[in-house]
Design an enzyme around this catalytic site. Structure first.
Site, PDB file in Angstrom:
ATOM      1  N   CYS A 129       0.816  -1.227   0.000  1.00  0.00           N
ATOM      2  CA  CYS A 129       0.000   0.000   0.000  1.00  0.00           C
ATOM      3  C   CYS A 129       0.850   1.278   0.000  1.00  0.00           C
ATOM      4  CB  CYS A 129      -0.955   0.008   1.187  1.00  0.00           C
ATOM      5  SG  CYS A 129      -2.034  -1.433   1.209  1.00  0.00           S
ATOM      6  N   HIS A 263      -3.288   7.408   1.873  1.00  0.00           N
ATOM      7  CA  HIS A 263      -3.713   6.047   1.541  1.00  0.00           C
ATOM      8  C   HIS A 263      -5.089   5.821   2.182  1.00  0.00           C
ATOM      9  CE1 HIS A 263      -3.952   1.853   0.969  1.00  0.00           C
ATOM     10  NE2 HIS A 263      -3.641   1.504   2.201  1.00  0.00           N
ATOM     11  N   ASN A 293     -10.074  -0.071   0.263  1.00  0.00           N
ATOM     12  CA  ASN A 293      -8.613  -0.013   0.224  1.00  0.00           C
ATOM     13  C   ASN A 293      -8.134  -0.662  -1.086  1.00  0.00           C
ATOM     14  OD1 ASN A 293      -5.870  -0.355   0.564  1.00  0.00           O
ATOM     15  ND2 ASN A 293      -6.016  -1.111   2.661  1.00  0.00           N
TER      16      ASN A 293
HETATM   17  O1  UT7 Z   1      -3.585  -0.924   3.608  1.00  0.00           O
HETATM   18  C1  UT7 Z   1      -2.631  -1.378   4.504  1.00  0.00           C
HETATM   19  C2  UT7 Z   1      -2.901  -0.861   5.811  1.00  0.00           C
HETATM   20  N1  UT7 Z   1      -4.039  -1.529   6.402  1.00  0.00           N
HETATM   21  C3  UT7 Z   1      -4.672  -0.900   7.354  1.00  0.00           C
HETATM   22  O2  UT7 Z   1      -4.364   0.222   7.628  1.00  0.00           O
HETATM   23  C4  UT7 Z   1      -5.734  -1.632   8.140  1.00  0.00           C
HETATM   24  C5  UT7 Z   1      -5.544  -1.323   9.606  1.00  0.00           C
HETATM   25  N2  UT7 Z   1      -6.518  -1.937  10.484  1.00  0.00           N
HETATM   26  C6  UT7 Z   1      -7.820  -1.577  10.490  1.00  0.00           C
HETATM   27  O3  UT7 Z   1      -8.252  -0.786   9.686  1.00  0.00           O
HETATM   28  C7  UT7 Z   1      -8.706  -2.148  11.553  1.00  0.00           C
HETATM   29  O4  UT7 Z   1      -7.917  -2.802  12.550  1.00  0.00           O
HETATM   30  C8  UT7 Z   1      -9.785  -3.114  11.028  1.00  0.00           C
HETATM   31  C9  UT7 Z   1     -10.795  -2.356  10.218  1.00  0.00           C
HETATM   32  C10 UT7 Z   1      -9.135  -4.193  10.172  1.00  0.00           C
HETATM   33  C11 UT7 Z   1     -10.518  -3.793  12.195  1.00  0.00           C
HETATM   34  O5  UT7 Z   1     -11.098  -2.807  13.033  1.00  0.00           O
HETATM   35  P1  UT7 Z   1     -10.926  -2.923  14.617  1.00  0.00           P
HETATM   36  O6  UT7 Z   1     -11.667  -1.811  15.187  1.00  0.00           O
HETATM   37  O7  UT7 Z   1      -9.443  -2.999  14.886  1.00  0.00           O
HETATM   38  O8  UT7 Z   1     -11.667  -4.276  14.932  1.00  0.00           O
HETATM   39  P2  UT7 Z   1     -11.115  -5.543  15.690  1.00  0.00           P
HETATM   40  O9  UT7 Z   1     -10.156  -6.280  14.839  1.00  0.00           O
HETATM   41  O10 UT7 Z   1     -10.681  -5.133  17.063  1.00  0.00           O
HETATM   42  O11 UT7 Z   1     -12.430  -6.404  15.823  1.00  0.00           O
HETATM   43  C12 UT7 Z   1     -13.517  -5.981  16.686  1.00  0.00           C
HETATM   44  C13 UT7 Z   1     -14.627  -6.990  16.595  1.00  0.00           C
HETATM   45  C14 UT7 Z   1     -14.166  -8.419  16.777  1.00  0.00           C
HETATM   46  O12 UT7 Z   1     -15.159  -9.100  17.512  1.00  0.00           O
HETATM   47  P3  UT7 Z   1     -14.978  -9.366  19.112  1.00  0.00           P
HETATM   48  O13 UT7 Z   1     -13.728 -10.177  19.211  1.00  0.00           O
HETATM   49  O14 UT7 Z   1     -14.841  -8.010  19.723  1.00  0.00           O
HETATM   50  O15 UT7 Z   1     -16.217 -10.088  19.456  1.00  0.00           O
HETATM   51  C15 UT7 Z   1     -14.149  -8.970  15.384  1.00  0.00           C
HETATM   52  O16 UT7 Z   1     -14.350 -10.357  15.337  1.00  0.00           O
HETATM   53  O17 UT7 Z   1     -15.231  -6.924  15.305  1.00  0.00           O
HETATM   54  C16 UT7 Z   1     -15.316  -8.245  14.757  1.00  0.00           C
HETATM   55  N3  UT7 Z   1     -15.233  -8.148  13.308  1.00  0.00           N
HETATM   56  C17 UT7 Z   1     -16.300  -8.007  12.517  1.00  0.00           C
HETATM   57  N4  UT7 Z   1     -17.604  -7.937  12.793  1.00  0.00           N
HETATM   58  C18 UT7 Z   1     -18.454  -7.776  11.752  1.00  0.00           C
HETATM   59  C19 UT7 Z   1     -14.116  -8.143  12.540  1.00  0.00           C
HETATM   60  N5  UT7 Z   1     -14.455  -7.990  11.246  1.00  0.00           N
HETATM   61  C20 UT7 Z   1     -15.801  -7.908  11.203  1.00  0.00           C
HETATM   62  C21 UT7 Z   1     -16.731  -7.739  10.166  1.00  0.00           C
HETATM   63  N6  UT7 Z   1     -18.046  -7.674  10.498  1.00  0.00           N
HETATM   64  N7  UT7 Z   1     -16.359  -7.615   8.877  1.00  0.00           N
END
Ligand code: UT7
Length: 336
Positions: A129, A263, A293
């Protein structure tokens, strides 16, 4: 005394494959396979509302060709006017040759004269990215060194091909597309003012596609794996650092930035960076809601969208910045 050579941005172009999936479309598609997600979750955690996916058979070079043709048209140039081609991609058409060589061939076939683009150097840059920022940095260095006069710099991806649609933590985040710019070596002030490219290979495993080809087989998992929170935390720190570094190199301040063109991975990362740079959100180009993305394509797609909307004007200062797998990151400060 002669003026220093700068890389001026002559034109921009971009292309999105026509197939658009709203969050509702994707949620319904995933539900059919028992994968549970929602529009609310995707919008709240990422800001994404839709993404574009290329149809089967459409390759990165096809998207790159469309974006490049538009950038050349905006620059008032023909393929034969270009003497350097760099494509940033992590989803090349083939293992080799480079997508840049395939793009060169496609551009050379657009008219009898366009064959003049054959023979110029063409290569890919792989920094995921952060790829477009890396490609700009390399092109800028080559133009300033006198190795080329007019460069076509492209970011193009079909990330949909790398997604595991049973993994809801990643498959809702990415899309396909391409963006391109034409740069020209010039002794006029402006253009690319400073660039910064960085990498830290200790973090290879937090964002990767671990599969590889061996003896005709794919070994390892050839789909995208991401530790989202680890990437998020690293991203917010390094993006501010890279932005401050290019401002320092150019002898400018945060208040000299007219537009942040970041980005487009997650609106929360973008908001955090804007806040740290003291920029209100109306000075930030946002396309994450419409594109998701698109990895190396996201910055040139955002740039072209804002240029064509008449938001970015000639003479304004743009802070481009990207972060991605590797871990790689970087920034480019440009006077448009
Ligand atoms: O391009 C390269 C750079 N990439 C990035 O910059 C991405 C960086 N990371 C992010 O943007 C975020 O970390 C994400 C969008 C990937 C995830 O967001 P988050 O706020 O960090 O969520 P999380 O991973 O802490 O997950 C929170 C909850 C989890 O459930 P529990 O364990 O709290 O029950 C996940 O299982 O959200 C759940 N979850 C979802 N729920 C519904 C994860 N993905 C989904 C989904 N739909 N698609």
């Amino acid at each position: 005394m002669t003026s220093p050579i700068r890389s001026r941005l002559l034109g921009t172009g971009s292309f999105l494959p026509p197939r658009r999936l709203s969050n509702a479309d994707l949620v319904a598609q995933l539900a059919r396979d028992g994968v549970e997600t929602s529009d609310d979750w995707i919008v709240e955690r990422t800001g994404i509302r839709a993404r574009h996916f290329a149809d089967d058979g459409v390759k990165t070079s096809d998207l790159a060709f469309q974006a490049s043709s538009k950038a050349l048209q905006a620059a008032g140039l023909q393929p034969q006017d270009i003497d350097l081609i760099i494509v940033a991609t992590s989803t090349p058409d083939m293992v080799f040759p480079s997508t840049a060589c395939i793009l060169q061939h496609k551009l050379s076939q657009t008219s009898p004269e366009a064959a003049g683009i054959l023979g110029v150097p063409a290569f890919d840059v792989q920094a995921v990215c952060a790829g477009f920022v890396y490609a700009l940095g390399v092109a800028d260095a080559m133009l300033r060194a006198g190795s080329a006069k007019r460069a076509l710099v492209v970011g193009a991806e079909v990330f949909s091909r790398l997604l595991d649609f049973s993994d809801r933590t990643t498959c809702v985040l990415f899309g396909d597309g391409a963006g391109a710019v034409v740069l020209e070596a010039s002794d006029q002030p402006g253009g690319i003012l400073a660039t910064e490219m960085r990498a830290d290979g200790r973090h290879v495993d937090i964002l990767c596609v671990p599969g590889h080809v061996q003896n005709g087989n794919i070994l390892g998992d050839p789909v995208l794996k991401m530790e989202g929170q680890a990437v998020f935390k690293l991203a917010v720190g390094v993006l501010e650092e890279a932005a401050l570094k290019v401002l320092d190199k150019a002898g400018l301040q945060k208040t000299d930035i007219d537009w942040l063109v970041p980005h487009q991975a997650n609106i929360r990362i973008i908001q955090s960076t804007a806040r740290k740079l003291g920029l209100p959100m109306d000075k930030v180009v946002l396309t994450v809601q419409d594109h998701g993305n698109t990895s190396a394509a996201s910055i040139p797609l955002a740039l072209d969208t804002a240029v064509r909307a008449g938001r970015i004007q000639r003479g304004q200062r743009l802070m481009l910045e990207g972060v991605g797998g590797g871990f790689t990151w970087g920034a480019a400060l440009i006077q448009y």
